[in-house]
Design an enzyme around this catalytic site. Structure first.
Site, PDB file in Angstrom:
ATOM      1  N   GLY A  15       0.849  -1.228   0.253  1.00  0.00           N
ATOM      2  CA  GLY A  15      -0.065  -0.062   0.033  1.00  0.00           C
ATOM      3  C   GLY A  15       0.722   0.971   0.293  1.00  0.00           C
ATOM      4  N   LYS A  21       1.211   0.139   6.569  1.00  0.00           N
ATOM      5  CA  LYS A  21       1.520  -1.364   6.595  1.00  0.00           C
ATOM      6  C   LYS A  21       2.802  -1.706   7.741  1.00  0.00           C
ATOM      7  CE  LYS A  21       4.180   0.192   2.939  1.00  0.00           C
ATOM      8  NZ  LYS A  21       3.381   1.202   3.243  1.00  0.00           N
ATOM      9  N   THR A  23       2.864  -0.635  11.248  1.00  0.00           N
ATOM     10  CA  THR A  23       1.900  -1.009  11.844  1.00  0.00           C
ATOM     11  C   THR A  23       1.356  -2.143  12.662  1.00  0.00           C
ATOM     12  OG1 THR A  23       1.783   1.040  12.245  1.00  0.00           O
ATOM     13  CG2 THR A  23       0.224   0.271  13.262  1.00  0.00           C
ATOM     14  N   ASP A  41      12.483  -2.348   2.354  1.00  0.00           N
ATOM     15  CA  ASP A  41      13.007  -1.401   2.434  1.00  0.00           C
ATOM     16  C   ASP A  41      14.089  -1.708   2.565  1.00  0.00           C
ATOM     17  OD1 ASP A  41      10.695   0.630   2.385  1.00  0.00           O
ATOM     18  OD2 ASP A  41      10.728   1.521   4.446  1.00  0.00           O
ATOM     19  N   ARG A 174       0.476  11.807   8.058  1.00  0.00           N
ATOM     20  CA  ARG A 174       0.994  11.405   8.601  1.00  0.00           C
ATOM     21  C   ARG A 174       2.470  11.049   8.133  1.00  0.00           C
ATOM     22  NH1 ARG A 174      -2.948   5.425   7.959  1.00  0.00           N
ATOM     23  NH2 ARG A 174      -4.329   6.101   9.329  1.00  0.00           N
ATOM     24  N   ARG A 175       3.263  11.061   6.739  1.00  0.00           N
ATOM     25  CA  ARG A 175       4.207  10.926   6.660  1.00  0.00           C
ATOM     26  C   ARG A 175       5.448  11.807   6.923  1.00  0.00           C
ATOM     27  NH1 ARG A 175       7.881   7.758   2.264  1.00  0.00           N
ATOM     28  NH2 ARG A 175       9.589   8.924   1.957  1.00  0.00           N
ATOM     29  N   TYR A 181      14.037   8.257   8.624  1.00  0.00           N
ATOM     30  CA  TYR A 181      13.936   6.731   8.604  1.00  0.00           C
ATOM     31  C   TYR A 181      15.624   7.000   8.543  1.00  0.00           C
ATOM     32  CZ  TYR A 181       9.597   7.905   6.422  1.00  0.00           C
ATOM     33  OH  TYR A 181       8.082   8.455   5.866  1.00  0.00           O
TER      34      TYR A 181
END
Length: 276
Positions: A15, A21, A23, A41, A174-175, A181
């Site tokens: 998605g 995803k 979570t 990732d 959210r992002r 990261y």
């Protein structure tokens, strides 16, 4: 379809960025015993090999991922039933924020799965006997496709395939709330406008084939999902709104998603067991 020689069942969760995803993957790992997570990732190419878009490094496209290595990892998992020793995972060092799943929903799911796994119950045949089959959850923003390099992964290496949805507005919020990261080289923080310039356009382009009129803020196409055996929450599929316009069910509550995923995995594992 899982072959008798396979020692793990692979569950894909894909998605857009910030659709929940990771979570969901972590919640499911805590509910189903003998479960581990493989993150897409962890197959990013080195930063110096990444393409650029609008003058920005592009982490959100197919060219940023080493799919050959990811396929090799999936083959190892299916045949050996263990996490690939050649994968150095960084993803669990990243935060995913708070979730909205009530503790009672998590404990209830754990109780249902424990009862399902008991001797004489369907889950015992699926995961416990014979051979203690393990579950691997593959979490990634780009797992499904009709063309190489994704076609083989989509069609042959995933036993259960979930697709999560989110609206552009919520994904952006959210992002942008994330700290950043962990990467091979250190730490990445999204520059201003990164979602608008890179993340969302890439998602829209690579997933248009799944949606009505190629618009990722409309409803998912039920015929395409059935063709590829991809599972999505029912409110995001078909003509649920009755108008055929923008989907009203893209932003699904995480607790509803979690409970649906738990029940779906149990049913799917029973189906896989019957087909062995």
């Amino acid at each position: 379809m899982m072959e008798n020689s396979h020692k793990a069942i692979v569950v894909g969760i894909s998605g857009p960025s910030s659709s929940g995803k990771t979570t969901l993957a972590r919640l499911l790992r805590d509910v189903f015993p003998h479960t581990f997570i493989l993150h897409e990732d962890d197959f990013y190419r080195p930063e110096e090999e990444l393409p650029t878009k609008d003058g920005l490094l592009d982490w959100d496209c197919a060219e940023a991922i080493n799919f050959d290595d990811m396929e090799r990892a999936l083959q190892h998992i299916r045949t050996e039933g263990t996490f690939p020793p050649f994968v150095d995972s960084k993803e669990d060092q990243n935060t995913v924020g708070e979730h909205t799943v009530a503790p009672s929903a998590i404990s209830g799911a754990k109780a249902r799965v424990a009862a399902w796994l008991a001797p004489g119950q369907p889950g015992h045949s699926a995961l416990v006997f014979p051979g203690d089959v393990r579950v691997c959850i593959l979490d990634g923003f780009l797992l499904y496709g009709r063309d190489p390099p994704l076609r083989r992964i989509t069609d042959e290496l995933l036993d259960v395939k979930f697709f999560l949805t989110v609206s552009k507005q919520k994904a952006t919020a959210r992002r942008e709330a994330r700290d950043g990261y962990v990467t091979l080289e250190g730490f990445w923080t999204d520059p201003p406008g990164y979602v608008e310039k890179v993340v969302w356009p890439n998602y829209a382009e690579s997933h248009a084939w799944l949606f009505e009129d190629g618009d990722v803020e409309k409803e998912l196409r039920g015929d395409v999902l059935r063709e590829k055996n991809i599972l999505a929450f029912k409110e995001a599929v078909g003509n649920q709104s009755g108008a055929g316009g923008k989907a009203t069910g893209l932003d699904i509550d995480m607790q509803a998603t979690f409970e649906w995923a738990v029940e779906t995995i149990m049913h799917k594992l029973e189906d896989i067991t019957r087909r062995r």
